[in-house]
Design a protein around this motif. Structure first.
Motif, PDB file in Angstrom:
ATOM      1  N   GLU A 165       0.570  -1.296  -0.224  1.00  0.00           N
ATOM      2  CA  GLU A 165      -0.357  -0.236   0.351  1.00  0.00           C
ATOM      3  C   GLU A 165       1.122   1.362  -0.003  1.00  0.00           C
ATOM      4  O   GLU A 165       0.625   2.308  -1.327  1.00  0.00           O
ATOM      5  N   ILE A 166       1.799   1.108   0.700  1.00  0.00           N
ATOM      6  CA  ILE A 166       3.042   2.245   0.808  1.00  0.00           C
ATOM      7  C   ILE A 166       3.262   2.714  -0.442  1.00  0.00           C
ATOM      8  O   ILE A 166       4.207   3.986  -1.168  1.00  0.00           O
ATOM      9  N   ALA A 167       3.870   1.482  -0.813  1.00  0.00           N
ATOM     10  CA  ALA A 167       4.661   1.494  -2.221  1.00  0.00           C
ATOM     11  C   ALA A 167       3.421   2.457  -3.249  1.00  0.00           C
ATOM     12  O   ALA A 167       3.802   3.087  -4.480  1.00  0.00           O
ATOM     13  N   LEU A 168       2.668   1.594  -3.391  1.00  0.00           N
ATOM     14  CA  LEU A 168       0.973   2.031  -4.400  1.00  0.00           C
ATOM     15  C   LEU A 168       1.149   3.438  -3.789  1.00  0.00           C
ATOM     16  O   LEU A 168       1.223   4.106  -5.010  1.00  0.00           O
ATOM     17  N   LEU A 169       1.107   4.126  -3.204  1.00  0.00           N
ATOM     18  CA  LEU A 169       1.198   4.969  -2.864  1.00  0.00           C
ATOM     19  C   LEU A 169       2.210   6.465  -3.651  1.00  0.00           C
ATOM     20  O   LEU A 169       2.399   7.205  -4.053  1.00  0.00           O
ATOM     21  N   PHE A 215     -14.821  -1.012 -15.011  1.00  0.00           N
ATOM     22  CA  PHE A 215     -14.561  -0.168 -15.867  1.00  0.00           C
ATOM     23  C   PHE A 215     -13.793  -0.157 -14.714  1.00  0.00           C
ATOM     24  O   PHE A 215     -13.634   1.672 -15.320  1.00  0.00           O
ATOM     25  N   SER A 216     -13.321  -0.304 -13.217  1.00  0.00           N
ATOM     26  CA  SER A 216     -12.935   0.846 -11.557  1.00  0.00           C
ATOM     27  C   SER A 216     -11.403   0.512 -12.076  1.00  0.00           C
ATOM     28  O   SER A 216     -10.591   1.499 -11.446  1.00  0.00           O
ATOM     29  N   PHE A 217     -11.159  -0.008 -13.006  1.00  0.00           N
ATOM     30  CA  PHE A 217      -9.678   0.779 -13.231  1.00  0.00           C
ATOM     31  C   PHE A 217      -9.396   1.881 -13.997  1.00  0.00           C
ATOM     32  O   PHE A 217      -7.954   3.019 -14.261  1.00  0.00           O
ATOM     33  N   ILE A 226      -4.025   0.035  -2.069  1.00  0.00           N
ATOM     34  CA  ILE A 226      -4.298  -2.229  -2.431  1.00  0.00           C
ATOM     35  C   ILE A 226      -5.304  -2.169  -2.529  1.00  0.00           C
ATOM     36  O   ILE A 226      -5.629  -3.810  -3.364  1.00  0.00           O
ATOM     37  N   THR A 227      -6.367  -2.009  -1.602  1.00  0.00           N
ATOM     38  CA  THR A 227      -7.614  -2.712  -1.936  1.00  0.00           C
ATOM     39  C   THR A 227      -8.797  -2.749  -2.993  1.00  0.00           C
ATOM     40  O   THR A 227      -9.197  -4.064  -3.888  1.00  0.00           O
ATOM     41  N   GLN A 228      -8.614  -1.764  -3.694  1.00  0.00           N
ATOM     42  CA  GLN A 228      -9.134  -1.687  -4.433  1.00  0.00           C
ATOM     43  C   GLN A 228      -8.703  -1.514  -5.719  1.00  0.00           C
ATOM     44  O   GLN A 228      -8.925  -2.045  -7.006  1.00  0.00           O
ATOM     45  N   TYR A 229      -7.026  -2.102  -6.130  1.00  0.00           N
ATOM     46  CA  TYR A 229      -6.451  -2.261  -6.600  1.00  0.00           C
ATOM     47  C   TYR A 229      -6.596  -3.895  -7.345  1.00  0.00           C
ATOM     48  O   TYR A 229      -6.582  -4.552  -8.017  1.00  0.00           O
TER      49      TYR A 229
END
Lengths: 503, 210
Positions: A165-169, A215-217, A226-229
């Motif tokens: 999650e931190i990496a994604l942010l 289409f949520s991407f 990360i959960t939505q990803y």
């Protein structure tokens, strides 16, 4: 060392500013409410929770992302860009690229504080909760108050989800800031930057609230959580691909931003019509590939079906229009070149050649070479696109009865002769009429002659290079017709060269 | 070899000509003046020299290298072009410190020394947002010279300065010239131009020696 101390001092000074305390307090109250919901949810479902249920849910909460994180990040980014983009800084850094990278560093000085506060609050809310390195039963349940269900299936330990999650942010924040920096560095318009920020914010809300799951991407919030990803992508590789694509685009733009793009674009302007032509040809070939079956058809089929064309016995609108784009588009490009020769420098060159035929041949031979090159290019592109689209790389044609050699002959030899005939006809028309609009009239008449029923015997020398003709006619018969037609044109040109020039 | 070579440079502004076929060679250790009416393209010329704008045609070479080829902006140039951007809530010293950290070639004492040279107090706690126009101009001059930049591109450096400050800055520029620095400046004031070794005028989109 003193420099590092200076930076640390500045960072700590920033950290204790009132605005961060206010943000921290706001997140605290919201996080408390979220924690209460999760705890109540776990009681209802009679499942135990641990520290990760609270901390990961707070870190991935869509409302915190939408209404706190995104606006604050946009604000930090735009203020740091607008503050720092000035001549005194640019002249010291040497390139805009370095400025952007420096701007990213400055951006992170403030946005790291936001992440710190956010993570701190998420961990603070876990006080008095059981500590574990594993998922709780509540995390693994598909309940209403639990957003961790999907990631609990992906990651063995919640610690990985936390780290990612931190990496994604970090990645998303960086891409966003670099994009904003590039926009401002390119346009230097504050209003455009602000419009983009507002649009991004609205798009985030709209994406979150309105877009269906599949289409949520498209929704920006997907890349902040990360959960939505994992919810948006069936395979996380696609998400990585999108992010890598964004980074690659930013990187390429960074490499180009300091260059004089305008001059490069202007220098490519003469090639734009050809590039557009090529683009349309490629679109046509791709469209043909979609209509084929990859496990049944070959790359040769892609080529043959694309350039099938039309005849009196076979007509489809798609083949007809594609023939027009490829061959009439090509001769239109050549006619523009031809007009330049005739109109602009024609007489100055003719007087130096002292012979109209020598003058004619001096530029015409280049057109002949280009014709052959274009035919080779179109063939190559068909094969490549066919291969990319998954067609079998075998050298046979499934949809035509003619042999491959004859089809090649038809495409290259008769194709060459047909295009040359078109060009000679257009030249005669241009030379005698001197109005380029009338060339379009001529091309339109070619189109009419290709309509079904107009040329049943295949003797009118228009469209005879369509590959479909190999099904009913001998390519050598077509060659003979085209050769005769070309000869007629040749003698016509010789004749008109004996007449007065229209000055 | 000239420090700055401008070769056949043309620049249009919204399809209207601004500068046409400008040729100019700037040699080291001289003061050059560029004069011309308002809107004649003096600032645009300076921006092109510094790489902030690209010419529509022609080339600009700095130390023999075409601008934008290796580095977008030339090295070791001190620049005053238009109104500079400052961090309004910081003092003059803090603003200069921010800039000095980019290349990290000077210490705080050099910043202080330069500020005193132009007539500013490095220890003042006055924020830049409260500076007068003249003080902001002095700060601009400071940032252009504090790192001992060898080429100075100064667009109207004497704007908003009082008589004593103008005299001080003129003497400073003459001193820099003796040290071998190259200076390009613009001004509306004939007295300012008097310190120049060579003066050019922008007239009818062309550059001619005055």
């Amino acid at each position: 060392m003193p420099r590092i101390k200076f930076y640390i001092a500045r960072y700590l000074e920033e950290l204790i500013r009132f605005k961060w305390i206010a943000i921290g307090v706001s997140i605290y109250f919201y996080a408390r409410m979220l924690k209460k919901q999760i705890v109540e949810g776990s009681f209802q479902e009679h499942m135990s929770i641990n520290v990760w249920d609270i901390s990961l849910n707070i870190q991935n909460d869509s409302y915190i992302i939408l209404y706190f994180v995104i606006p604050i990040i946009l604000l930090i980014s735009t203020t740091s860009i607008l503050e720092d983009f000035n001549y005194q800084t640019l002249i010291r850094l040497g390139t805009i690229k370095k400025w952007i990278l420096r701007s990213l560093f400055k951006f992170w000085k403030k946005s790291s504080i936001l992440i710190l506060i956010w993570v701190f609050m998420s961990l603070y809310m876990t006080i008095k909760l059981p500590v574990s390195w594993n998922w709780s039963p509540f995390s693994k349940s598909n309940g209403v108050y639990n957003d961790l269900f999907e990631i609990s299936a992906v990651f063995d330990s919640p610690l990985w989800a936390f780290v990612l999650e931190i990496a994604l942010l970090i990645l998303t924040f960086s891409i966003l800031h670099i994009a904003l920096s590039l926009i401002y560095a390119t346009t230097k318009k504050k209003s455009l930057l602000l419009v983009f920020c507002v649009a991004f914010f609205i798009w985030s809300i709209a994406g979150f609230k309105l877009l269906p799951n599949k289409f949520s991407f498209f929704a920006p919030t997907t890349y902040f959580s990360i959960t939505q990803y994992f919810h948006a992508f069936d395979s996380p590789i696609m998400g990585v691909g999108i992010l890598l694509g964004a980074i690659t685009f930013c990187y390429i733009y960074l490499l180009l931003i300091d260059r004089n793009i305008k001059q490069h674009i202007l220098s490519t302007r003469p090639y734009l019509p050809f590039l557009l032509y090529l683009f349309l040809c490629v679109i046509g070939i791709i469209s043909t590939s979609f209509s084929l079956t990859s496990h049944k058809n070959t790359i040769l089929d892609t080529w043959v079906i694309s350039f099938r064309g039309v005849s009196s016995n076979f007509f489809t609108y798609s083949s007809f229009f594609y023939y027009m784009i490829v061959f009439f588009g090509l001769i239109y490009l050549f006619s523009m070149e031809m007009n330049k020769e005739i109109d602009r420098m024609g007489y100055y060159k003719i007087i130096r050649f002292r012979n109209l035929e020598k003058w004619f041949w001096s530029w015409f031979k280049k057109i002949l070479i280009k014709t052959m090159l274009v035919l080779i290019l179109l063939t190559t592109l068909s094969f490549i696109i066919g291969a990319i689209m998954g067609m079998k790389c075998n050298f046979y044609v499934t949809d035509f009865e003619s042999s491959v050699l004859l089809i090649f002959y038809q495409f290259f030899i008769n194709g060459f002769l047909q295009v040359v005939l078109y060009i000679l006809l257009i030249f005669i028309f241009s030379w005698t009429r001197r109005e380029s609009v009338q060339v379009l009239v001529l091309i339109s008449s070619f189109m009419i002659l290709m309509l079904p029923g107009v040329n049943p015997l295949g003797i009118i020398p228009v469209g005879l290079n369509s590959l479909i003709y190999t099904e009913n006619f001998s390519p050598f018969h077509i060659t003979l017709i085209l050769l005769i037609a070309n000869l007629i044109m040749y003698f016509t040109i010789k004749y008109i060269f004996t007449k007065n020039l229209k000055i | 070899m000239s420090i700055i070579s401008i070769k056949n440079v043309t620049k249009n502004f919204k399809k209207n000509p601004l500068l046409e076929n400008i040729n100019l060679d700037i040699d080291k250790g001289k003061i050059y003046g560029i004069i011309g009416p308002n809107g004649s393209g003096k600032s645009v010329l300076f921006k092109m020299i510094c790489g902030f704008l690209f010419p529509d045609k022609g080339d600009i070479l700095i130390h023999g290298e075409k601008i934008g080829k290796k580095e977008r902006f030339p090295d070791n140039f001190g620049v005053i072009i238009e109104r500079p951007g400052y961090i309004a809530n910081k003092t003059g010293f803090q603003n200069l410190k921010e800039l000095s950290l980019i290349r990290g070639t000077i210490e705080d004492r050099q910043i202080s020394k330069t500020m005193k040279l132009v007539g500013l107090d490095p220890n003042s706690s006055q924020k830049v947002k409260n500076f007068s126009l003249g003080m902001k101009q002095k700060l601009a001059i400071c940032q252009a010279i504090m790192e001992e930049q060898q080429v100075l591109i100064l667009d109207e450096p004497f704007n908003a300065l009082d008589i004593d400050s103008v005299k001080r800055i003129r003497e400073l520029l003459l001193k820099f010239k003796d040290e071998g620095r190259t200076i390009l400046l613009t001004s509306h004031n004939q007295e300012d131009i008097n310190i120049c070794d060579i003066v050019y005028r922008i007239n009818g989109y062309q550059l001619e020696q005055a």
